[in-house]
Design an enzyme around this catalytic site. Structure first.
Site, PDB file in Angstrom:
ATOM      1  N   HIS A  61       0.841  -1.207   0.000  1.00 27.75           N
ATOM      2  CA  HIS A  61       0.000   0.000   0.000  1.00 27.75           C
ATOM      3  C   HIS A  61       0.875   1.254   0.000  1.00 27.75           C
ATOM      4  CE1 HIS A  61      -3.638   2.394   1.215  1.00 27.75           C
ATOM      5  NE2 HIS A  61      -2.683   3.188   1.681  1.00 27.75           N
ATOM      6  N   GLU A  62       1.844   1.288   0.909  1.00 30.48           N
ATOM      7  CA  GLU A  62       2.703   2.469   1.013  1.00 30.48           C
ATOM      8  C   GLU A  62       3.652   2.584  -0.174  1.00 30.48           C
ATOM      9  OE1 GLU A  62       2.312   4.853   3.030  1.00 30.48           O
ATOM     10  OE2 GLU A  62       0.779   3.876   4.242  1.00 30.48           O
TER      11      GLU A  62
ATOM     12  N   HIS B 136       2.104   4.153  -3.261  1.00 32.79           N
ATOM     13  CA  HIS B 136       2.096   5.617  -3.226  1.00 32.79           C
ATOM     14  C   HIS B 136       3.426   6.162  -3.747  1.00 32.79           C
ATOM     15  CE1 HIS B 136      -1.702   5.954  -1.219  1.00 32.79           C
ATOM     16  NE2 HIS B 136      -1.289   5.481  -0.048  1.00 32.79           N
TER      17      HIS B 136
END
Length: 236
Positions: A38-39, A42
């Site tokens: 998820h991170e 980004h």
């Protein structure tokens, strides 16, 4: 941010009471992958659109240690899971640094950067759904030693990633959905919202969570996506 809902039984024929150690073993790998990718998503998208902050700070790594917040990722979720008998958890990872000023088209690109995290979770949910299907086929083939763990871990992976993805799309700063909203509304409105709401966003989120409002809002979307994955792979 992360909220976990109760487990869904992978299949009635293998439903059984698991020990705390077994539950931790089942949940830990999907959880680490969920927060890490998820991170990193980004950071990857931000890098693609011109901001190298995450890359230069070493945050594009798939090493979970670089994204773990000791309290928010480990201590709080584990404590809540143990206290609630694995019915509920709340926590967070260290956010990947993104400097909006470095993006090619700051407002548009920031929305895409924010969207990348939840979309990564949806893709991971599809992956874990496939693992659950492999587990079911292995179980039906008599390979219980492989089928049962894959079914439980696949089920946990689907739920973790769908909940994480849907939760982060709630249009409330500092969640990803809030950043997307800020990029879509007129700049003067975004500025006012950042002053009025963003400083209290975390407290508002906790309040919505405690009152059950957050669950009521996101649960229909969570189970819609879970059912779509179940139907896609023929899991039930």
């Amino acid at each position: 941010m992360l909220t976990l809902w109760p487990e869904l039984d992978s299949r009635d024929c293998v439903a059984m009471e698991l020990s705390v150690i077994q539950k931790i073993a089942i949940w830990i790998l999907p959880l680490l992958f969920a927060i890490t990718l998820h991170e990193v998503a980004h950071g990857w998208v931000a890098s693609y659109f011109g901001d190298q902050t995450a890359r230069l700070s070493g945050r594009l790594s798939l090493n979970p240690i670089k994204h773990i917040d000791p309290f928010g990722t480990v201590i709080m979720p584990l404590m809540l899971l143990l206290l609630t008998q694995f019915q509920f958890a709340f926590g967070w990872a260290k956010p990947v640094p993104v400097d909006m000023r470095n993006l090619n088209h700051p407002r548009r690109d920031m929305a895409l950067v924010a969207l990348a995290g939840p979309m990564a979770n949806v893709l991971m949910a599809l992956f874990w759904g496939a693992m659950m299907k492999v587990g079911m086929l292995s179980y039906d083939g008599g390979n219980f030693w492989l089928g049962v763990p894959l079914m439980y871990m696949g089920n946990a992976g689907v739920m973790i990633n769908i909940v994480l993805g849907v939760l982060n799309l709630v249009p409330l700063p500092p969640l990803d959905g809030g950043k997307i909203m800020m990029s879509l509304v007129p700049p003067h409105v975004a500025f006012r919202l950042s002053l009025v709401i963003e400083p209290y966003g975390f407290l508002i989120l906790i309040l919505l969570l405690v009152t059950g409002i957050l669950s009521s809002v996101i649960s229909p979307f969570v189970y819609l996506l879970v059912n779509l994955i179940n139907n896609l792979y023929g899991l039930y």
